[in-house]
Design a protein around this motif. Structure first.
Motif, short mmCIF file in Angstrom:
data_model
loop_
_atom_site.label_atom_id
_atom_site.label_comp_id
_atom_site.label_asym_id
_atom_site.label_seq_id
_atom_site.Cartn_x
_atom_site.Cartn_y
_atom_site.Cartn_z
N SER A 42 2.19 -2.13 5.83
CA SER A 42 3.34 -2.37 4.47
C SER A 42 2.36 -0.73 4.13
O SER A 42 1.42 -1.21 3.63
CB SER A 42 3.33 -3.18 4.40
N PRO A 43 3.11 0.18 3.79
CA PRO A 43 2.57 0.92 2.69
C PRO A 43 2.71 1.03 1.36
O PRO A 43 1.68 1.05 0.32
CB PRO A 43 3.53 2.60 3.09
N ARG A 44 3.04 -0.49 0.80
CA ARG A 44 3.19 -0.49 -0.65
C ARG A 44 2.06 -0.68 -0.81
O ARG A 44 0.99 -1.10 -1.19
CB ARG A 44 3.60 -2.48 -0.93
N CYS A 45 1.96 -0.35 -2.74
CA CYS A 45 1.17 -0.62 -3.61
C CYS A 45 0.97 -1.77 -4.31
O CYS A 45 1.29 -2.36 -5.70
CB CYS A 45 1.20 0.59 -4.47
N LYS A 46 0.51 -2.30 -3.08
CA LYS A 46 0.00 -3.91 -4.20
C LYS A 46 -1.31 -4.18 -3.85
O LYS A 46 -2.07 -4.12 -3.18
CB LYS A 46 0.75 -4.80 -3.63
N PRO A 47 -2.13 -4.74 -5.24
CA PRO A 47 -3.53 -5.24 -4.51
C PRO A 47 -3.70 -5.61 -3.75
O PRO A 47 -4.83 -5.27 -2.71
CB PRO A 47 -3.95 -6.04 -5.72
N ALA A 48 -3.06 -7.27 -2.36
CA ALA A 48 -3.59 -6.97 -1.93
C ALA A 48 -3.45 -6.03 0.03
O ALA A 48 -4.70 -6.29 -0.02
CB ALA A 48 -2.85 -8.43 -1.05
N LEU A 49 -2.61 -5.30 -0.98
CA LEU A 49 -3.07 -4.57 0.21
C LEU A 49 -3.66 -3.36 -0.24
O LEU A 49 -4.30 -2.61 1.37
CB LEU A 49 -1.32 -3.70 0.64
N VAL A 50 -3.90 -2.72 -1.49
CA VAL A 50 -5.28 -1.28 -1.39
C VAL A 50 -6.62 -2.41 -0.86
O VAL A 50 -7.36 -2.04 -0.18
CB VAL A 50 -4.84 -1.41 -3.23
N GLU A 51 -6.72 -3.61 -1.50
CA GLU A 51 -8.18 -4.56 -1.15
C GLU A 51 -8.22 -4.41 1.07
O GLU A 51 -9.22 -3.68 1.59
CB GLU A 51 -7.77 -5.78 -1.17
N ARG A 52 -6.92 -4.43 1.62
CA ARG A 52 -6.91 -3.99 3.30
C ARG A 52 -7.15 -2.97 3.25
O ARG A 52 -7.75 -2.56 4.65
CB ARG A 52 -5.87 -4.53 3.79
#
Length: 424
Positions: A42-52
């Motif tokens: 996922s390219p989305r701007c979400k904290p969990a994805l940013v951390e990953r």
């Protein structure tokens, strides 16, 4: 793209001093082993994805903090529609130049100009030019035209089919206009130009885009028109592309001077002789001599347009104010003209491709919205004024840099203003 044989031999010698010939070949081999780490799907701007993403990228805590500082974390949601695979923000220093007095059809008043750049001497030069213009009473500026284009291309079996399709497209313009305009509240289809090349037909759509720069707007509208064409054209294309590289999108092109892409603006000023001598430390005669020689130099080097350095000021303004920085490639096309007058110097700039907007794109991001607010050009109804201010900015930059070249101050300014740099 040829390389002289002696340069190539010298380069090969340098390579062989670094690696044996076998290692050079080996370094170019294909390597199909799995990547060490992968980004989230996922390219989305979400904290969990940013951390990953940061886990995949690696890097120490100091590196991470430079990009993902506390303020950036707090503003993360604001970037959602402007970036994919978000990991943070880059801080480009912003300087202020001005005031720049603009006496335009839409821009009226004294403007302080936020400029984001890492180049020493740039803000100082534009500041000097802006203050010179203001001291002389301001530059006149005029928006001349507006329009953002997209040029889909269609391929047919033969020239006869291409001609039949072109005739249908012309007769269906009102229908195509309704389809395109149904996708946007602000976009209006202004014009359609056709280019037939063998069995290829290019449809060059030009839209008015309101106060937005409009790149995405015209793409979505053109996509709807292409879908309508495929469904209703009496001659079906074998294939088509939504952009066939005829619009000039993000490229300097000769067709810039035949129309408009974005907003076309011009600005002029009459400078008294004493002001040129006092503020630029040179004479009107010297500046006209430089302009004449540089114009010929530009022609001989094959530049599209002739000017000193539009890209410097426009890139700094675009980055600061949330414009699409890549559009500087076409926005920095234009012409500068200097002439002697009875009492001094006449100077003018004309830029046919200013891709600027006061809404949409990056204009709503926190820092960029703040810079537009400094200008007083944030929000609806301000895009035309922004184009005239951009023209005035480039005029100030031309006066300053050419003045420095004539006075012999060009290299000295860079040395003095970059003297404190500490290279690591």
């Amino acid at each position: 793209m040829a390389t002289d044989h002696y340069q190539l031999n010298d380069y090969l010698s340098q390579l062989l001093d670094i690696y044996p010939i076998e290692q050079l070949y080996d370094r170019l081999e294909n390597r199909r082993h799995p990547a060490k780490a992968r980004l989230p799907l996922s390219p989305r701007c979400k904290p969990a994805l940013v951390e990953r993403r940061w886990q995949a990228v690696g890097g120490d805590a100091k590196v991470r903090e430079q990009l993902l500082d506390t303020q950036t974390r707090a503003d993360m949601e604001a970037y959602r529609a402007n970036i994919e695979n978000f990991i943070g923000t880059v801080k480009v220093p912003v300087g202020i130049a001005g005031p720049l007095r603009v006496n335009g059809l839409f821009a009226q008043g004294d403007y302080f100009l936020p400029l984001a750049t890492t180049e020493a001497a740039l803000v100082a030069s534009y500041n000097r030019g802006a203050q010179l213009i203001t001291e002389a009473g301001g530059c006149a500026a005029m928006l001349l035209d507006e329009g953002v284009s997209r040029a889909p291309g269609f391929a047919f079996a033969n020239l006869r089919e291409a001609g039949e399709f072109a005739a249908w497209a012309v007769s269906s313009l009102n229908e195509l206009r309704q389809v395109g305009e149904s996708t946007t509240r602000h976009g209006k289809l202004k014009n359609l130009r056709l280019t037939v090349e063998g069995n290829h037909v290019y449809l060059h759509f030009e839209f008015a885009t309101g106060d937005a720069a409009g790149q995405n707007m015209v793409t979505i509208a053109t996509e709807a028109i292409c879908a309508h064409i495929l469904a209703h054209a009496p001659v079906k294309p074998q294939y088509h592309f939504i952009e066939a590289n005829l619009s000039g999108d993000k490229k300097a092109s000769a067709q810039s001077f035949l129309g408009v892409r974005g907003r076309k603006a011009t600005a002029e000023i009459h400078l008294p002789r004493e002001l040129v001598e006092k503020r630029l430390h040179t004479t009107p005669e010297s500046m006209v001599d430089y302009w004449r020689m540089s114009a010929l130099g530009g022609v001989m080097s094959g530049t599209i347009g002739v000017h000193g350095h539009y890209a410097n000021g426009l890139a700094a303004l675009y980055i600061a104010c949330g414009q699409d920085a890549a559009c500087v490639a076409e926005s920095a096309v234009g012409v500068t003209r200097f002439e002697l007058t009875d009492d001094g110097l006449y100077a003018a700039v004309t830029l046919p491709n200013l891709i600027v907007g006061s809404v949409g794109g990056g204009t709503g991001l926190p820092s960029q919205a703040a810079c537009l607010s400094i200008l007083g050009l944030k929000g609806p109804g301000k895009a035309r004024a922004l184009a005239e201010v951009a023209a005035g900015l480039t005029l100030g930059g031309e006066l300053s840099i050419i003045g420095a070249l004539c006075a012999g101050h060009f290299s000295r300014a860079h040395k003095v203003l970059a003297r404190d740099r500490k290279d690591s």
